[in-house]
Design a protein around this motif. Structure first.
Motif, short mmCIF file in Angstrom:
data_model
loop_
_atom_site.label_atom_id
_atom_site.label_comp_id
_atom_site.label_asym_id
_atom_site.label_seq_id
_atom_site.Cartn_x
_atom_site.Cartn_y
_atom_site.Cartn_z
N ARG A 1 0.81 -1.23 0.00
CA ARG A 1 0.00 0.00 0.00
C ARG A 1 0.84 1.27 0.00
NH1 ARG A 1 -5.20 -1.47 1.24
NH2 ARG A 1 -5.45 -3.36 2.47
N ALA B 1 -5.71 9.62 -0.40
CA ALA B 1 -5.76 10.08 1.00
C ALA B 1 -4.34 10.46 1.39
CB ALA B 1 -6.26 8.94 1.88
N VAL C 1 -6.63 5.89 9.32
CA VAL C 1 -6.78 4.44 9.20
C VAL C 1 -5.38 3.84 9.16
CG1 VAL C 1 -7.87 2.55 7.91
CG2 VAL C 1 -8.80 4.87 7.75
N LYS D 1 -3.22 0.68 8.29
CA LYS D 1 -3.36 -0.54 7.49
C LYS D 1 -2.00 -1.21 7.38
CE LYS D 1 -6.68 1.64 4.30
NZ LYS D 1 -6.99 1.95 2.89
N ASP E 1 -10.30 -6.60 1.67
CA ASP E 1 -11.61 -6.63 2.31
C ASP E 1 -11.53 -6.16 3.76
OD1 ASP E 1 -12.78 -7.48 0.00
OD2 ASP E 1 -13.05 -9.57 0.60
N GLN F 1 -6.77 -3.65 8.93
CA GLN F 1 -6.89 -2.20 9.05
C GLN F 1 -7.78 -1.78 10.21
OE1 GLN F 1 -9.51 -0.22 6.01
NE2 GLN F 1 -8.46 -1.67 4.70
N GLU G 1 -3.25 6.32 6.98
CA GLU G 1 -3.92 7.17 5.99
C GLU G 1 -4.92 8.07 6.70
OE1 GLU G 1 -4.37 3.66 2.66
OE2 GLU G 1 -6.09 4.95 3.06
N LYS G 2 -5.02 9.26 6.22
CA LYS G 2 -6.07 10.16 6.71
C LYS G 2 -7.42 9.55 6.32
CE LYS G 2 -7.58 14.54 7.62
NZ LYS G 2 -7.50 15.07 8.95
N VAL H 1 -10.84 9.47 4.81
CA VAL H 1 -11.46 10.31 3.78
C VAL H 1 -12.97 10.34 4.01
CG1 VAL H 1 -11.83 10.62 1.30
CG2 VAL H 1 -9.66 9.69 2.12
N PHE I 1 -15.70 10.63 2.38
CA PHE I 1 -16.22 10.62 1.00
C PHE I 1 -17.74 10.59 0.96
CE2 PHE I 1 -14.87 6.27 2.18
CZ PHE I 1 -16.08 5.62 2.15
N GLU J 1 -18.26 5.58 -2.78
CA GLU J 1 -17.13 4.94 -3.45
C GLU J 1 -17.53 4.56 -4.86
OE1 GLU J 1 -14.50 2.38 -0.90
OE2 GLU J 1 -16.23 2.50 0.43
N HIS K 1 -20.13 -0.87 0.37
CA HIS K 1 -19.48 -1.92 1.17
C HIS K 1 -20.26 -2.16 2.46
CE1 HIS K 1 -16.25 -0.57 -1.48
NE2 HIS K 1 -15.68 -1.75 -1.27
N HIS L 1 -16.65 -3.85 5.31
CA HIS L 1 -15.45 -3.74 4.46
C HIS L 1 -15.51 -4.62 3.22
CE1 HIS L 1 -13.17 -1.22 7.21
NE2 HIS L 1 -13.57 -2.01 8.20
N GLU M 1 -9.94 1.72 -7.52
CA GLU M 1 -10.97 2.03 -6.53
C GLU M 1 -10.86 3.49 -6.12
OE1 GLU M 1 -10.72 -0.78 -3.32
OE2 GLU M 1 -10.63 -2.48 -4.70
N PHE N 1 -12.53 7.12 -4.08
CA PHE N 1 -13.42 7.83 -3.16
C PHE N 1 -13.90 9.08 -3.90
CE2 PHE N 1 -10.29 6.21 0.24
CZ PHE N 1 -11.05 5.08 0.50
N GLU O 1 -7.18 2.41 -4.11
CA GLU O 1 -6.16 1.43 -4.49
C GLU O 1 -6.35 0.91 -5.89
OE1 GLU O 1 -6.07 -1.73 -1.65
OE2 GLU O 1 -8.05 -2.47 -2.16
P1 AMP Z 1 -9.03 -1.17 1.31
O1 AMP Z 1 -8.76 -2.54 1.86
O2 AMP Z 1 -7.89 -0.21 1.44
O3 AMP Z 1 -9.62 -1.21 -0.08
O4 AMP Z 1 -10.21 -0.57 2.20
C1 AMP Z 1 -11.47 -1.21 2.30
C2 AMP Z 1 -12.53 -0.19 2.56
O5 AMP Z 1 -12.26 0.53 3.76
C3 AMP Z 1 -12.63 0.88 1.48
O6 AMP Z 1 -13.37 0.44 0.38
C4 AMP Z 1 -13.30 2.00 2.26
O7 AMP Z 1 -14.69 1.73 2.41
C5 AMP Z 1 -12.65 1.91 3.62
N1 AMP Z 1 -11.43 2.77 3.67
C6 AMP Z 1 -10.18 2.39 3.38
N2 AMP Z 1 -9.30 3.41 3.47
C7 AMP Z 1 -10.03 4.50 3.86
C8 AMP Z 1 -9.71 5.86 4.13
N3 AMP Z 1 -8.45 6.34 4.05
N4 AMP Z 1 -10.73 6.68 4.46
C9 AMP Z 1 -12.02 6.23 4.55
N5 AMP Z 1 -12.36 4.95 4.34
C10 AMP Z 1 -11.40 4.08 3.99
#
Ligand code: AMP
Length: 364
Positions: free
Chosen positions: A113, A128, A151, A153, A160, A164, A188-189, A191, A193, A196, A219, A222, A261, A263, A274
């Motif tokens: 990431r 973010a 967040v 991670k 999924d 995180q 990560e800050k 977001v 949003f 998505e 989602h 997640h 993917e 926001f 991502e």
């Molecule tokens: P990811 O595994 O990074 O794709 O994250 C899974 C889900 O978590 C995303 O589809 C978002 O719904 C939420 N998410 C991940 N990163 C962030 C973020 N920086 N700010 C807000 N929601 C997040």
């Protein structure tokens, strides 16, 4: 040994396409490949991969088993992937023996990431705000620099929502990092949003590029629950989203289908979450709603064929069937919608067991 990583021309029907990974994405790729006259050979380290049952051949071996990989390369005219966590060594080993697409660079960027976000930000595309976290002090500093909520991670092997946690203070960031036993992480800050969305796009061996209409993605826990197309995006924002996917694909010299993917902010501002260097769950609706699905498109791209028509003839809602929901297969089969059951034996909670796509006439 020569490096036969370049296809000498379009791969003819009757050839064998190897697919690393044996989940539902591999299964649907194999079905699409069969329609174009290809055979597929699935390579997976799991005993019960649901792609095995629809492919002409299968190898069950570890991803670092060089003997098995060499035999697989020998048996295939071309190899592709259905998941991004293929170890770097596996991709590099195969690349020297058989044409491989997408290339190892896209995989290694998407696996980490921090590398991924740095790459996207380096292209001048918004993400973010983020910080690398290699120790507890960096977890605290990162939180103070970004501000909360944020967040945390793991850098690798999360999907999924696995690996995180949302954190609301520097202390919580330190604790979340420590709970991962010092595994490299990214902060990560968070977001805020509006919703998505994603772009599923294809790039051919000749650099041609096509994108499907971006869906809105919802989602739950997640996990992708549903994708709805069209998304509530203005033409300008949808065009910008597709342009972002194109810049990423070109910068990677990508061949195949990729998912980006996103926001989407309240004023239509876009941040990339991502990249998935493979066919994507948010593109499953293309099977019913487009002339050429994302799965056929991926096979066309990697095989050096012209990309197919990505146009959408219907609006669509794709809903995943998750865990025990599959027990209702008979009721689901009575719905006027495209039903896909992946044939997985055990319906663990959160496991994607199938999906269903409902079509409606194109909205004006
Ligand atoms: P990811 O595994 O990074 O794709 O994250 C899974 C889900 O978590 C995303 O589809 C978002 O719904 C939420 N998410 C991940 N990163 C962030 C973020 N920086 N700010 C807000 N929601 C997040």
């Amino acid at each position: 040994m020569s490096a036969p990583s370049i296809l000498s021309g379009p791969l003819p029907p009757g050839s064998t396409i190897g697919i690393l990974g044996g989940g539902q994405l591999g299964r649907m790729l194999a079905l699409a490949a069969a329609r174009l006259g290809f055979k597929t050979h699935i390579y997976s380290d799991e005993t019960e991969s649901c792609a095995f049952s629809v492919a002409a051949a299968g190898t069950r071996a570890r991803y670092d088993d060089e003997q098995a990989l060499a035999a697989f390369a020998q048996a295939c005219d071309l190899v592709t992937f259905e998941f991004e966590n293929v170890p770097d060594g596996t991709a590099l080993y195969l690349e020297n023996r058989v044409p491989l697409a997408p290339g190892p660079r896209a995989l290694s960027i998407a696996q980490d990431r921090f590398v991924e976000k740095s790459f996207i930000a380096g292209l001048g595309i918004a993400t973010a705000a983020f910080r690398n976290v290699a120790n507890e002090a960096e977890a605290a500093e990162g939180f103070r620099a970004l501000g909360g909520p944020a967040v945390l991670k793991t850098r690798t092997l999360g999907y999924d929502g696995k690996g995180q946690r949302i954190v609301r203070s520097a202390e919580e960031a330190v604790r979340a990092y420590a709970e991962h036993q010092g595994v490299p992480a990214i902060l990560e800050k968070f977001v805020d949003f509006a919703f998505e969305a994603s772009v599923v796009a294809a790039r051919g061996r000749d650099g041609s590029f096509l994108a499907y209409d971006p869906p809105r993605n919802e989602h739950e826990n997640h996990i992708l629950r549903r994708s709805i197309v069209p998304a509530p995006l203005t033409g300008a924002v949808a065009g910008e989203a597709v342009g972002i996917a194109r810049r990423i694909a070109e910068a990677l010299d990508y061949v195949g289908v990729l998912g980006v993917e996103l926001f989407i902010g309240r004023n239509g501002e876009i941040a990339v979450n991502e990249i998935a260097p493979r066919v994507h769950n948010s593109g499953h609706w293309t099977i019913e709603a487009c002339v050429v699905s994302q799965f056929e498109q991926h096979i066309r791209a990697v095989a050096g064929w012209p990309l197919g028509d990505a146009g959408r003839h219907s609006d669509a809602v794709m809903e995943n069937i998750i865990g025990a929901e599959i027990e209702d297969w008979l009721a689901l089969s009575g719905r006027v919608a495209g039903l896909h059951i992946y044939g997985k034996r055990v319906a663990r909670p959160g496991r994607k067991m199938g999906h269903i796509t409902k079509l409606s006439p194109l909205s004006p």
